[in-house]
Write an enzyme that holds these catalytic residues in place. Sequence first.
Site, PDB file in Angstrom:
ATOM      1  N   GLY A 144      28.916  43.256  38.539  1.00  0.00           N
ATOM      2  CA  GLY A 144      27.842  44.231  38.523  1.00  0.00           C
ATOM      3  C   GLY A 144      26.559  43.876  39.264  1.00  0.00           C
ATOM      4  O   GLY A 144      25.587  44.628  39.202  1.00  0.00           O
ATOM      5  N   ASP A 185      35.885  49.434  38.706  1.00  0.00           N
ATOM      6  CA  ASP A 185      36.626  48.194  38.960  1.00  0.00           C
ATOM      7  C   ASP A 185      37.987  48.322  38.300  1.00  0.00           C
ATOM      8  O   ASP A 185      38.117  48.934  37.236  1.00  0.00           O
ATOM      9  CB  ASP A 185      35.875  46.981  38.387  1.00  0.00           C
ATOM     10  CG  ASP A 185      36.308  45.684  39.046  1.00  0.00           C
ATOM     11  OD1 ASP A 185      35.600  45.193  39.953  1.00  0.00           O
ATOM     12  OD2 ASP A 185      37.391  45.160  38.670  1.00  0.00           O
ATOM     13  N   GLY A 198      41.161  51.204  42.840  1.00  0.00           N
ATOM     14  CA  GLY A 198      40.393  51.874  43.895  1.00  0.00           C
ATOM     15  C   GLY A 198      41.257  52.769  44.781  1.00  0.00           C
ATOM     16  O   GLY A 198      40.756  53.695  45.428  1.00  0.00           O
ATOM     17  N   CYS A 228      33.262  37.999  50.408  1.00  0.00           N
ATOM     18  CA  CYS A 228      32.606  36.685  50.414  1.00  0.00           C
ATOM     19  C   CYS A 228      33.588  35.656  50.975  1.00  0.00           C
ATOM     20  O   CYS A 228      33.735  34.558  50.453  1.00  0.00           O
ATOM     21  CB  CYS A 228      32.067  36.316  49.041  1.00  0.00           C
ATOM     22  SG  CYS A 228      33.153  36.684  47.683  1.00  0.00           S
TER      23      CYS A 228
HETATM   24  N1  SAM Z   1      30.656  43.971  43.617  1.00  0.00           N
HETATM   25  C1  SAM Z   1      30.780  42.996  42.562  1.00  0.00           C
HETATM   26  C2  SAM Z   1      29.412  42.437  42.250  1.00  0.00           C
HETATM   27  O1  SAM Z   1      28.514  42.540  43.091  1.00  0.00           O
HETATM   28  O2  SAM Z   1      29.239  41.917  41.142  1.00  0.00           O
HETATM   29  C3  SAM Z   1      31.767  41.918  42.927  1.00  0.00           C
HETATM   30  C4  SAM Z   1      33.113  42.460  43.268  1.00  0.00           C
HETATM   31  S1  SAM Z   1      34.349  41.229  43.453  1.00  0.00           S
HETATM   32  C5  SAM Z   1      33.999  40.608  45.017  1.00  0.00           C
HETATM   33  C6  SAM Z   1      35.769  42.187  43.750  1.00  0.00           C
HETATM   34  C7  SAM Z   1      36.186  43.026  42.580  1.00  0.00           C
HETATM   35  O3  SAM Z   1      37.257  43.872  43.024  1.00  0.00           O
HETATM   36  C8  SAM Z   1      36.715  42.273  41.375  1.00  0.00           C
HETATM   37  O4  SAM Z   1      35.919  42.524  40.258  1.00  0.00           O
HETATM   38  C9  SAM Z   1      38.125  42.827  41.154  1.00  0.00           C
HETATM   39  O5  SAM Z   1      38.448  43.021  39.797  1.00  0.00           O
HETATM   40  C10 SAM Z   1      38.042  44.161  41.885  1.00  0.00           C
HETATM   41  N2  SAM Z   1      39.327  44.700  42.352  1.00  0.00           N
HETATM   42  C11 SAM Z   1      40.437  44.046  42.753  1.00  0.00           C
HETATM   43  N3  SAM Z   1      41.391  44.918  43.115  1.00  0.00           N
HETATM   44  C12 SAM Z   1      40.881  46.146  42.943  1.00  0.00           C
HETATM   45  C13 SAM Z   1      41.391  47.462  43.130  1.00  0.00           C
HETATM   46  N4  SAM Z   1      42.642  47.666  43.569  1.00  0.00           N
HETATM   47  N5  SAM Z   1      40.583  48.512  42.841  1.00  0.00           N
HETATM   48  C14 SAM Z   1      39.334  48.316  42.396  1.00  0.00           C
HETATM   49  N6  SAM Z   1      38.795  47.097  42.189  1.00  0.00           N
HETATM   50  C15 SAM Z   1      39.560  46.030  42.475  1.00  0.00           C
END
Ligand code: SAM
Length: 390
Positions: A184, A203, A241, A315
């Site tokens: 978040g 998410d 997503g 990242c």
């Molecule tokens: N944007 C967040 C933040 O600023 O705190 C960090 C996001 S992290 C880099 C990537 C996120 O993508 C993870 O929380 C993971 O659970 C989610 N994720 C992975 N596959 C996904 C999917 N198919 N659809 C949606 N979210 C997904």
Amino acid sequence: MDATYGLQLGHMWESVRLALLCERKYGALVNAWADSDGTGGELRRLGAVDLVRDVVTRSLAGRDAGEARRVSEPTAERPLDERGRESRGGDGAPCPSDPPDHEGGELGKSLMLESSVLSTLRLSPNIRCFTFPRGDISRFPQPWPAGALRLLSHYLLDAASLLPVLALDVQLGHRVLDLCAAPGGKTLALLQTACCDQLTSNDVSASRTGRLQRVLRTYVPRDAEEAGVPAGGVSVRTRDGIFWLKSAEERGVYDRVLVDAPCTNDRHSLHEEENNIFSRSRMKERQQLPALQTQLLLAGLLACRPGGVVVYSTCSLSQLQNSCVVEAALSLATTNHNVDAQACDLSGMRALFSHAFTFQEEEDRFGETVIPHVAANFGPIYVSKIVRLS
Ligand code: SAM
């Protein structure tokens, strides 16, 4: 990493490698609903500087000295429109639609100066994030309850991870989708812009959306009447997503979409053994990441309205997860969905923030990468800003 990134980054890899193995630096995202002036004063007293205000001060000083051509003056390659904004991106991408003039809320008023300079570069306004200057490895204190609502004062995050949010250029009244939102940090930064009319934070992981809910509870007023909280509230969803690839209902409805994709999370992966994406048991998942990232970005492009903006970020330093994904998604959008979109030139943003972050030197047609450096140990963060044309 040595084999892949050594080739990709050349002589820079040794210093990036060292930085990745050293303690990272944080930024402190100030919470506008928890006595932000008091928090700002306290962080300044510790020697930290407001990253965004600092950028504005520098750019105005540079402009006075005639050094900020990129920000203030048209150039042959990057003409400005009649309101002083570049009318086309460096690789030909047109600007997103004109932002409305800033009007509402205390946040908006107090940060008019920042807004005007940031809108020249089409960066989201109102975000305040403190960092210790280059070479200063001081640590921030943990957040404390502040203000009448006793919400937390600041949120610690990689300061470079604000660049995707700034690049998203959220403006007043926008409907925004944060496709991969947990835990978040970027959702919170999006809320600090005080511009979203509606924010959907999604998410796939239920446990991670639980963390996102906790962040919202401890940082954001429940009362939607509070200045800057989206009138439509924050809608937290737990969906894959890919849903937005298929959803006819939510096709082309968002003004701004952030796709902060799952990735190899290079820095984290070097320091955490548990559930490491580079472990043998997760090899298949790792190999499938670029395909998943491409589908998620494509979903974001379809959810965005024509004229709107999508920002893709990771990242990771991997070209396969960064520029290759953007290239593939843009191509699939055209061939399979008749959607044209184009990556914007972010060299203006790079120039503004180059005192604070180290950027990858090699040219990338689709975005910019903040690379770790011992003196400014942020990142890696890749940012690509895409305008949907049709
Ligand atoms: N944007 C967040 C933040 O600023 O705190 C960090 C996001 S992290 C880099 C990537 C996120 O993508 C993870 O929380 C993971 O659970 C989610 N994720 C992975 N596959 C996904 C999917 N198919 N659809 C949606 N979210 C997904």
